[in-house]
Design an enzyme around this catalytic site. Structure first.
Site, PDB file in Angstrom:
ATOM      1  N   GLN A 357      43.254  17.508  28.764  1.00 45.00           N
ATOM      2  CA  GLN A 357      42.870  16.597  29.851  1.00 45.00           C
ATOM      3  C   GLN A 357      43.873  16.674  31.003  1.00 45.00           C
ATOM      4  O   GLN A 357      45.066  16.444  30.806  1.00 45.00           O
ATOM      5  CB  GLN A 357      42.787  15.161  29.348  1.00 45.00           C
ATOM      6  N   GLN A 379      39.682  20.948  31.958  1.00 46.83           N
ATOM      7  CA  GLN A 379      39.131  19.790  31.253  1.00 46.83           C
ATOM      8  C   GLN A 379      39.381  18.514  32.067  1.00 46.83           C
ATOM      9  O   GLN A 379      40.490  18.272  32.542  1.00 46.83           O
ATOM     10  CB  GLN A 379      39.760  19.653  29.868  1.00 46.83           C
ATOM     11  N   ASP A 380      38.311  17.707  32.243  1.00 48.34           N
ATOM     12  CA  ASP A 380      38.417  16.411  32.930  1.00 48.34           C
ATOM     13  C   ASP A 380      38.834  16.540  34.396  1.00 48.34           C
ATOM     14  O   ASP A 380      39.666  15.777  34.889  1.00 48.34           O
ATOM     15  CB  ASP A 380      39.395  15.490  32.199  1.00 48.34           C
ATOM     16  N   ASP A 401      33.897  18.621  29.803  1.00 46.03           N
ATOM     17  CA  ASP A 401      33.716  17.250  30.317  1.00 46.03           C
ATOM     18  C   ASP A 401      34.270  17.106  31.732  1.00 46.03           C
ATOM     19  O   ASP A 401      34.914  16.106  32.064  1.00 46.03           O
ATOM     20  CB  ASP A 401      34.411  16.235  29.402  1.00 46.03           C
ATOM     21  N   ARG A 469      27.473  15.764  27.347  1.00 42.32           N
ATOM     22  CA  ARG A 469      27.522  15.230  25.983  1.00 42.32           C
ATOM     23  C   ARG A 469      27.938  13.760  26.059  1.00 42.32           C
ATOM     24  O   ARG A 469      28.624  13.338  27.000  1.00 42.32           O
ATOM     25  CB  ARG A 469      28.466  16.036  25.097  1.00 42.32           C
TER      26      ARG A 469
END
Length: 564
Positions: A357, A379-380, A401, A469
């Site tokens: 993250q 990520q993120d 994500d 998701r």
């Protein structure tokens, strides 16, 4: 004559009944006394709800006010508990301290949001206006989001188990209370009337054109602006003068402006500007790579930041979870100030896929707008944390994500570029975080172009890429009229863990194009939908989902009100 009188009487009776039926809320019903078990039927946890009330009978307003006041009281207690823990932090690890500091910031926000809600409902036994109802539903939705964010941070990086256990218990219990407050607020003060669905095919275009914005400014301010734009392309113009600029400062690394870094420019911005009518404070950031962590606090309202263009004005950092940051505090650029506008810049987090993250932008600013910006990470990347947000013609890069959070947000005409993840990883474009069905939050992606980034394109057959998701139980994401390239997995969506949230989420697709938009092999979850009816799809447009027609015109940013 008698027949004529009978007809008139019948007509009046019919009209009277019609008015009663169409009236948004029956004041007689709303002010009737009912027992707690009846009121609690509409909450997420009726048994918990019933434990809150000692009165045998009351109106919806009695119960709602009691719950909101209790939420306010609990938010104060929790904030004091966090402050007390931080004052005696000598025995705590640094990761735990970092997580608690996030909780302090979020708890302060919650106290403010609940105070505002309590003030507006304290002496009111009538429904609020539609705009007020949406404003306070947004605030109460954010309260729940902040609770979840605090808890996630503690669980993710804190290393003091007693602190984790103690705070987790309190957070979970208070979250139940805040959920009741949200449910009863909607039942009592929000008009029980559906907004009219509109979807003009030609949409709506306003004043920004190709990165240029008509500005209304004084001669002195214009002189500064004219000198600033000599650094790069003419990104702004002063023709129609539709957006008022109160003042301007220039950020330039070569020393030719007012400041050499962005943070100093933010400090001189006025505090608590009431609205855009008073004029935006414009920070013009000239071309350069700015290695700094930018934070725009809540008191710097109605601030506009304009750069020299994507990949010309670049703000960059590399904070990440692996190296000790919370996800919340890993952002290169963070904003919570109402009415913020950013234009023509790139915001990056360069930590890389191996650091997990690592946020480029974290946005918790109500009525905020990003136009022609690029967000780059893995990520993120883009944390649409909370409140109401709009993104237009932006580029978004990431892996896992990489568009996530629990804001009420619409992305329109954006380019979404999944990139090459770490070995063994898959790509998930979205991870929406709605935890309560009464929250007005969700991600709507409209008329986007979804293609692989340059590093992913040569190996797309080796990496699965999904539309999203379910991060949280009531996750809500829709794709409307988007182009999806062939690399999107045929199943479209991926589970988070087993059957978690598959029946409570709301994922939907409408009239998308491209090989990747084929829905014939999509997941068969209860919560997944292929929208057929344009009227249903229009519920997730700028006008109906975001109520953008009430606030986007003041920004000058172009947008489509409805479907195209």
């Amino acid at each position: 004559m008698a027949f004529k009188n009978f007809s008139i009487l019948t007509l009046f009776i019919f009209l009277f009944i019609s008015i009663l039926i169409s009236f948004p809320l029956s004041s007689l019903a709303d002010n009737s006394n009912v027992p707690p078990q009846k009121i609690c039927e509409d909450t997420l946890d009726p048994p918990f709800c019933k434990t809150l009330f000692s009165i045998e009978n009351g109106t919806i307003f009695d119960y709602g006010r009691f719950s909101i006041k209790k939420s306010l009281s609990q938010s104060r207690k929790f904030l004091n508990l966090v402050l007390s823990q931080l004052q005696n932090k000598s025995s705590l690890s640094q990761p735990t301290i970092s997580a608690l500091k996030d909780c302090q910031f979020l708890a302060q926000q919650n106290f403010e949001y609940l105070s505002n809600t309590n003030h507006s409902t304290h002496n009111t036994n009538d429904v609020l206006s539609v705009s007020q109802g949406e404003e306070f539903q947004t605030l109460l939705s954010a309260v729940l989001t902040n609770q979840e964010t605090c808890l996630d941070g503690l669980i993710t990086i804190a290393s003091d188990q007693k602190v984790i256990d103690d705070f987790s218990s309190i957070l979970l219990n208070d979250t139940k209370l805040h959920s009741v407050s949200l449910a009863l607020f909607l039942k009592g003060w929000v008009p029980n009337i559906k907004k009219q669905t509109s979807w003009p095919r030609n949409g709506r275009h306003l004043d920004f054109h190709n990165g240029r914005l008509p500005l209304n400014m004084s001669k002195g301010v214009k002189a500064l602006y004219d000198s600033a734009r000599a650094h790069g392309r003419k990104l702004l113009q002063t023709i129609d003068e539709s957006v008022t600029i109160s003042d301007i400062v220039i950020v330039s690394q070569d020393g030719s402006g007012n400041f050499t870094n962005i943070t100093d420019a933010i400090r001189v911005a006025p505090n608590n500007t009431v609205s855009s009518i008073n004029g935006y404070f414009l920070i013009f950031v000239t071309e350069g790579v700015y290695q700094e962590y930018v934070s725009i606090p809540k008191n710097k309202k109605y601030l506009m930041m304009v750069g020299d263009g994507i990949n010309r004005t670049i703000i960059t950092g590399d904070h990440n979870v692996v190296d000790g940051s919370t996800t919340f505090n890993s952002a290169t650029f963070a904003v919570v100030a109402e009415g913020f506008i950013a234009v023509n810049m790139t915001i990056r987090n360069t930590a890389g896929a191996s650091k997990h993250q690592a946020v480029a932008l974290r946005n918790g600013a109500d009525l905020s707008t990003f136009y022609s910006c690029s967000f780059e990470g893995y990520q993120d990347t883009l944390y649409t944390h909370s409140m109401r947000q709009f993104y237009r013609e932006c580029d978004i890069y990431g892996t896992v994500d990489f568009i996530f959070g629990n804001a009420l947000v619409v992305f329109q005409n954006c380019n979404i570029y999944p990139r090459l993840p770490s070995s063994g990883q898959f790509n998930a474009i979205t991870a929406q975080g709605r935890t309560d069905p009464n929250q007005n939050t969700g991600i709507s992606i409209h008329n986007a172009t979804i293609k692989p980034s340059d590093d992913l394109a040569p190996v797309i057959g080796t990496v699965n890429t999904y539309l999203g998701r379910p991060w949280k139980e009531y996750s809500r994401t829709v794709y409307l009229q988007c182009f999806m390239d062939s690399f999107i997995s045929p199943s479209g969506w991926r589970e988070w863990s087993g059957d978690f949230a598959l029946s409570t989420l709301y994922y939907a697709e409408y009239n998308n194009t491209g090989v990747g938009s084929d829905t014939s092999m999509r997941v068969n979850w209860v919560g997944y939908h292929v929208i057929i009816n344009a009227t249903d799809a229009a519920n997730f447009t700028v006008s109906n989902f975001l109520d953008g027609d009430s606030w986007l015109p003041q920004t000058g940013v172009p947008y489509f009100s409805g479907l195209i």
